[in-house]
Scaffold this active site. Sequence first.
Site, short mmCIF file in Angstrom:
data_model
loop_
_atom_site.label_atom_id
_atom_site.label_comp_id
_atom_site.label_asym_id
_atom_site.label_seq_id
_atom_site.Cartn_x
_atom_site.Cartn_y
_atom_site.Cartn_z
N LYS A 22 0.83 -1.22 0.00
CA LYS A 22 0.00 0.00 0.00
C LYS A 22 0.86 1.26 0.00
CE LYS A 22 -1.34 1.56 3.98
NZ LYS A 22 -1.34 2.83 4.72
N ASN A 23 1.82 1.34 0.92
CA ASN A 23 2.55 2.60 1.07
C ASN A 23 3.50 2.88 -0.10
OD1 ASN A 23 1.14 3.19 3.34
ND2 ASN A 23 2.71 2.46 4.78
N ARG A 93 -3.36 10.48 5.05
CA ARG A 93 -2.05 11.11 5.15
C ARG A 93 -1.28 11.09 3.82
NH1 ARG A 93 1.32 13.93 8.65
NH2 ARG A 93 3.47 13.31 8.33
N CYS A 117 -3.87 11.77 14.00
CA CYS A 117 -4.81 10.65 13.92
C CYS A 117 -4.58 9.75 15.12
CB CYS A 117 -4.65 9.90 12.62
SG CYS A 117 -3.10 9.05 12.52
N ARG A 122 1.09 13.96 13.66
CA ARG A 122 1.68 13.68 12.35
C ARG A 122 2.04 14.99 11.66
NH1 ARG A 122 -0.81 8.50 9.86
NH2 ARG A 122 1.22 8.47 8.86
N PRO A 123 3.07 15.64 12.18
CA PRO A 123 3.44 16.94 11.59
C PRO A 123 4.02 16.78 10.18
CG PRO A 123 5.09 16.24 13.20
CD PRO A 123 3.98 15.22 13.25
N ASP A 125 6.37 19.34 9.15
CA ASP A 125 7.40 20.38 9.12
C ASP A 125 8.60 19.97 8.28
OD1 ASP A 125 7.58 18.45 11.29
OD2 ASP A 125 9.36 19.51 11.96
N ASP A 308 4.43 -0.21 12.04
CA ASP A 308 3.17 -0.73 11.47
C ASP A 308 2.88 -2.18 11.85
OD1 ASP A 308 2.83 1.72 10.27
OD2 ASP A 308 3.41 1.06 8.27
N VAL A 330 9.00 5.33 16.69
CA VAL A 330 8.55 6.08 15.52
C VAL A 330 7.28 6.87 15.87
CG1 VAL A 330 7.83 5.92 13.10
CG2 VAL A 330 9.56 4.35 14.00
N ARG A 400 -8.76 0.21 4.61
CA ARG A 400 -7.90 1.24 4.04
C ARG A 400 -6.59 0.64 3.54
NH1 ARG A 400 -6.97 6.42 7.59
NH2 ARG A 400 -5.51 6.58 5.87
N1 EPU Z 1 7.63 13.52 11.68
C1 EPU Z 1 7.99 14.80 12.03
N2 EPU Z 1 7.91 15.77 11.08
C2 EPU Z 1 7.51 15.51 9.80
C3 EPU Z 1 7.16 14.21 9.46
C4 EPU Z 1 7.21 13.23 10.42
O1 EPU Z 1 8.36 15.05 13.17
O2 EPU Z 1 7.49 16.45 9.00
C5 EPU Z 1 7.68 12.44 12.69
C6 EPU Z 1 6.34 11.74 12.88
O3 EPU Z 1 5.53 12.42 13.81
C7 EPU Z 1 6.78 10.38 13.38
C8 EPU Z 1 8.07 10.15 12.62
O4 EPU Z 1 8.53 11.43 12.19
O5 EPU Z 1 7.05 10.42 14.74
C9 EPU Z 1 7.95 9.25 11.42
O6 EPU Z 1 6.87 9.67 10.61
P1 EPU Z 1 6.86 9.49 9.04
O7 EPU Z 1 6.83 10.83 8.41
O8 EPU Z 1 7.96 8.57 8.62
O9 EPU Z 1 5.48 8.78 8.82
P2 EPU Z 1 4.60 8.95 7.53
O10 EPU Z 1 5.48 9.16 6.37
O11 EPU Z 1 3.53 9.92 7.79
C10 EPU Z 1 4.61 6.46 6.76
C11 EPU Z 1 3.58 5.41 6.53
C12 EPU Z 1 3.02 4.95 7.87
C13 EPU Z 1 4.17 4.41 8.72
C14 EPU Z 1 5.26 5.49 8.87
C15 EPU Z 1 6.48 4.99 9.61
C16 EPU Z 1 2.65 6.04 4.40
C17 EPU Z 1 1.49 6.54 3.65
N3 EPU Z 1 2.50 5.97 5.72
O12 EPU Z 1 3.93 7.53 7.42
O13 EPU Z 1 2.13 3.89 7.57
O14 EPU Z 1 3.70 4.06 9.99
O15 EPU Z 1 5.66 5.95 7.56
O16 EPU Z 1 7.04 3.91 8.94
O17 EPU Z 1 3.66 5.70 3.82
C18 EPU Z 1 0.25 2.52 7.93
O18 EPU Z 1 0.46 2.01 6.82
O19 EPU Z 1 -0.55 2.03 8.76
C19 EPU Z 1 0.99 3.73 8.31
C20 EPU Z 1 0.58 4.52 9.29
#
Ligand code: EPU
Length: 440
Positions: A22-23, A93, A117, A122-123, A125, A308, A330, A400
């Site tokens: 999916k991702n 997201r 969520c 889920r910032p 920045d 995950d 994470v 989803r």
């Molecule tokens: N974070 C920040 N700033 C940012 C972005 C992220 O501080 O700008 C923090 C987040 O709050 C978190 C950490 O960095 O603590 C990692 O977040 P990440 O950005 O890697 O997560 P994501 O990209 O939003 C993807 C997957 C998630 C998976 C995470 C971690 C997708 C669509 N989603 O999310 O998948 O848990 O990486 O591997 O690729 C799921 O499939 O159930 C799912 C939630």
Amino acid sequence: MEVLRVEGPARLRGEVAVSGAKNAALSIMAASLLADGPITLERVPEVSDVTTLSQLLRHLGMRVMRSADDVVRMETIDPSRYRAASDLVRRMRASFCVLGPLLARRGRAIVSLPGGCNIGARPVDLHLKGLAALGADIRISAGRVIARAGRLRGTRINLRGPHGPTVTGTANVLCASVLAKGNTIIAGAATEPEIVDLGSFLIALGAEIEGLGTDELAIRGVDQLGTARHRIIPDRIEAATLLIAAAVTGDCFTVRDANAEHLQAVLDVLSAVGCQLNVEHDRIRIDRRGRLLPVDIVATPYPGIASDVQPQLVTLLTLADGTSSISDEVFPNRFAYVSELRRFGAMVHQTGCGVQVEGCSRLRGTQAVARDLRGGAALLLAGLSAEQTTLLGGLHHIDRGYQRLDEKLRQLGARIERRRPLREPHAQPASIDERLPTAV
Ligand code: EPU
């Protein structure tokens, strides 16, 4: 609202195939906005997040068609659009992944901020910092990111945040940098297989990227990208969830079309708790007949144990012979599902940095509601292992990200069916219905 009725404890046997990741599919579909011709993607999972993103991409002027079971064809037909429909962006997201491609290819983007969520804050920045470093002008107004850019310029960017690298942030910045003028270095990049898959897709389109799978990516910007046909990698989280299903039920079956290399950390945990594993090419056979041992685990970025699969592993450890501790670096607050898991009789206590699980010999069936995707999978696993019947609501969360998980489990022999609660007089539909979430 449908519920799953699960008759436990399940006896699982046979073989089951893993769908596409999916991702990986989501970020690659968003990256297709960069292409200058038709795209064909194979092994795209039929999950509702893919449907939602397809709708969003259509609003953004793309033709998106599922032409066979797992093949999606995409092509830009109206490149003038740059406003992402906010109701669709807020649903998931990954829709934020259109920001980088829109900026790089169309020079403008308006994309709503995705909210927090049930797995924690889920910032974005780091996404915005990376795009601004490439020269984009970014403002936030009324909950929307308004971004503009002439041609982006290559630079050095560090994307590491307080919880490690960002997966979708790396996807956004990588997609923006492939069309930038000059060279970009992304330090602190995510090394997840889904990012490697995205990078391989971009290379197939004509991008020049080195360092995929490491935390430093080197990108030489090109003027234009072409077309590509790409096969999405297998979903390692779905594969892990199915393997854990064998471990919780004490059964033996084979998961095929999987990539064991992407699953090494989970396979290590499954061995440590007492499962026998046998890997041959894309097939993983798991056998768990003896008792389950407790372990202490920490979810970390790849190649560690994925956040995950943290909830599914907690369900597994509720059945271990002793006390385990689990934390998640994470998403440190990704434990909202625990209160529902306790309904099964699981002894899970929140600690300062995660949960402590006291194993028991058997869970008991109950009524529970999924509040997020992986937490929902953890509850379904609890239902499979439990004595008696479980009614599980909140299925839209599970749908989803898992392609027909209930069907796959039924194929393995689970007694599991999807039904409307009102058709089941003994299911006390009112009480489960009342607890179903009303908003996504
Ligand atoms: N974070 C920040 N700033 C940012 C972005 C992220 O501080 O700008 C923090 C987040 O709050 C978190 C950490 O960095 O603590 C990692 O977040 P990440 O950005 O890697 O997560 P994501 O990209 O939003 C993807 C997957 C998630 C998976 C995470 C971690 C997708 C669509 N989603 O999310 O998948 O848990 O990486 O591997 O690729 C799921 O499939 O159930 C799912 C939630």
